[in-house]
Design an enzyme around this catalytic site. Sequence first.
Site, PDB file in Angstrom:
ATOM      1  N   LYS A  40       0.824  -1.221   0.000  1.00 26.42           N
ATOM      2  CA  LYS A  40       0.000   0.000   0.000  1.00 26.42           C
ATOM      3  C   LYS A  40       0.854   1.265   0.000  1.00 26.42           C
ATOM      4  O   LYS A  40       0.616   2.184  -0.766  1.00 26.42           O
ATOM      5  CB  LYS A  40      -0.932   0.054   1.218  1.00 26.42           C
ATOM      6  N   ARG A  94      -9.693   2.028   8.777  1.00 28.90           N
ATOM      7  CA  ARG A  94      -9.238   0.665   9.029  1.00 28.90           C
ATOM      8  C   ARG A  94     -10.280  -0.151   9.777  1.00 28.90           C
ATOM      9  O   ARG A  94     -10.031  -1.288  10.125  1.00 28.90           O
ATOM     10  CB  ARG A  94      -7.960   0.729   9.859  1.00 28.90           C
ATOM     11  N   ARG A 123      11.124  -6.753   4.582  1.00 30.22           N
ATOM     12  CA  ARG A 123      10.929  -5.328   4.275  1.00 30.22           C
ATOM     13  C   ARG A 123      11.904  -4.431   5.045  1.00 30.22           C
ATOM     14  O   ARG A 123      12.120  -4.600   6.245  1.00 30.22           O
ATOM     15  CB  ARG A 123       9.482  -4.955   4.642  1.00 30.22           C
ATOM     16  N   ARG A 132      10.847  -2.254  10.536  1.00 31.84           N
ATOM     17  CA  ARG A 132       9.851  -1.767  11.485  1.00 31.84           C
ATOM     18  C   ARG A 132       9.664  -2.747  12.629  1.00 31.84           C
ATOM     19  O   ARG A 132       9.638  -3.959  12.418  1.00 31.84           O
ATOM     20  CB  ARG A 132       8.507  -1.583  10.763  1.00 31.84           C
ATOM     21  N   ARG A 153      -1.340  -8.501  13.079  1.00 31.96           N
ATOM     22  CA  ARG A 153      -1.838  -7.470  12.158  1.00 31.96           C
ATOM     23  C   ARG A 153      -2.748  -8.071  11.087  1.00 31.96           C
ATOM     24  O   ARG A 153      -3.730  -7.469  10.682  1.00 31.96           O
ATOM     25  CB  ARG A 153      -0.657  -6.720  11.516  1.00 31.96           C
TER      26      ARG A 153
HETATM   27  P1  AMP Z   1       0.652   0.999   8.578  1.00 37.85           P
HETATM   28  O1  AMP Z   1       1.865   1.830   8.392  1.00 37.85           O
HETATM   29  O2  AMP Z   1      -0.526   1.498   7.762  1.00 37.85           O
HETATM   30  O3  AMP Z   1       0.894  -0.473   8.381  1.00 37.85           O
HETATM   31  O4  AMP Z   1       0.198   1.177  10.105  1.00 37.85           O
HETATM   32  C1  AMP Z   1       1.040   0.753  11.159  1.00 37.85           C
HETATM   33  C2  AMP Z   1       0.253   0.699  12.459  1.00 37.85           C
HETATM   34  O5  AMP Z   1      -0.256   2.018  12.756  1.00 37.85           O
HETATM   35  C3  AMP Z   1      -0.970  -0.200  12.455  1.00 37.85           C
HETATM   36  O6  AMP Z   1      -0.652  -1.574  12.700  1.00 37.85           O
HETATM   37  C4  AMP Z   1      -1.781   0.422  13.581  1.00 37.85           C
HETATM   38  O7  AMP Z   1      -1.241   0.078  14.852  1.00 37.85           O
HETATM   39  C5  AMP Z   1      -1.526   1.920  13.377  1.00 37.85           C
HETATM   40  N1  AMP Z   1      -2.530   2.509  12.481  1.00 37.85           N
HETATM   41  C6  AMP Z   1      -2.317   3.045  11.242  1.00 37.85           C
HETATM   42  N2  AMP Z   1      -3.461   3.499  10.709  1.00 37.85           N
HETATM   43  C7  AMP Z   1      -4.429   3.247  11.623  1.00 37.85           C
HETATM   44  C8  AMP Z   1      -5.842   3.447  11.652  1.00 37.85           C
HETATM   45  N3  AMP Z   1      -6.491   3.999  10.619  1.00 37.85           N
HETATM   46  N4  AMP Z   1      -6.514   3.080  12.768  1.00 37.85           N
HETATM   47  C9  AMP Z   1      -5.881   2.539  13.813  1.00 37.85           C
HETATM   48  N5  AMP Z   1      -4.563   2.276  13.844  1.00 37.85           N
HETATM   49  C10 AMP Z   1      -3.841   2.612  12.760  1.00 37.85           C
END
Ligand code: AMP
Length: 219
Positions: free
Chosen positions: A13, A88, A127, A161, A172
């Site tokens: 993404k 989400r 990654r 990460r 996740r």
């Molecule tokens: P990402 O970089 O999109 O994979 O997001 C990493 C982490 O950030 C996720 O596993 C959540 O813990 C948090 N996070 C990101 N976006 C959201 C969202 N819209 N709602 C809740 N937690 C989020």
Amino acid sequence: MRIVLVGPPGAGKGTQAAFLAKNLSIPHISTGDLFRANISQGTPLGVQAKSYMDDGQLVPDEVTIGMAKDRMEQPDAEGGFLLDGFPRNLSQAEALDEILKADGQQLDAVLDLEVPEDEVVKRIAGRRICRKDGSHVFHATYSPPQTEGVCDTCGGELYQRADDSEETVRTRLEVYHRETEPIIDHYRAQGLVVTISALGSVTDVTGRAMDALKKPAQD
Ligand code: AMP
């Protein structure tokens, strides 16, 4: 255009969002990146978000929705945006509907990136991300940097990460199936969903995505 990008962790993404936003001349809004920026700056919001992120859980809606809304209200997002990682869950999707409705706006498309689960785990385990710019993403095996640990694009340090560990990735994925997948049906009912395969090279997927965005939603 106002676009939402959905797909499991590891679907690419972030990488796709960066290319698509550039092609479409709209800002790329990633709630994950906003949280990570808050964490590295040590803000109260970052402190609140960190433990949820480290565990692979969603940060509570009270924190997330306000942060996303503030970002969408910045002047650069007036003409459109590409949302990556937001909404989400269903209540965030409903909140987004309300935010847009209040401004007389609506989404143009929800782009759903499909990728098999075993591929997701392989992608995430290797990654590596640039500390200077989170959209510079490498993979230890599939797209290694020229010098280990160094970003080819800007020379920044590459890191893994904390939430890309195998155990956290499993959490996740569970969270994705339970909380995030239902938003696809929510948007399908609005006729907004376009689904594309996220397999293949980055350029192939971007091409597929751009083609799909030109067509009306298929389902
Ligand atoms: P990402 O970089 O999109 O994979 O997001 C990493 C982490 O950030 C996720 O596993 C959540 O813990 C948090 N996070 C990101 N976006 C959201 C969202 N819209 N709602 C809740 N937690 C989020």
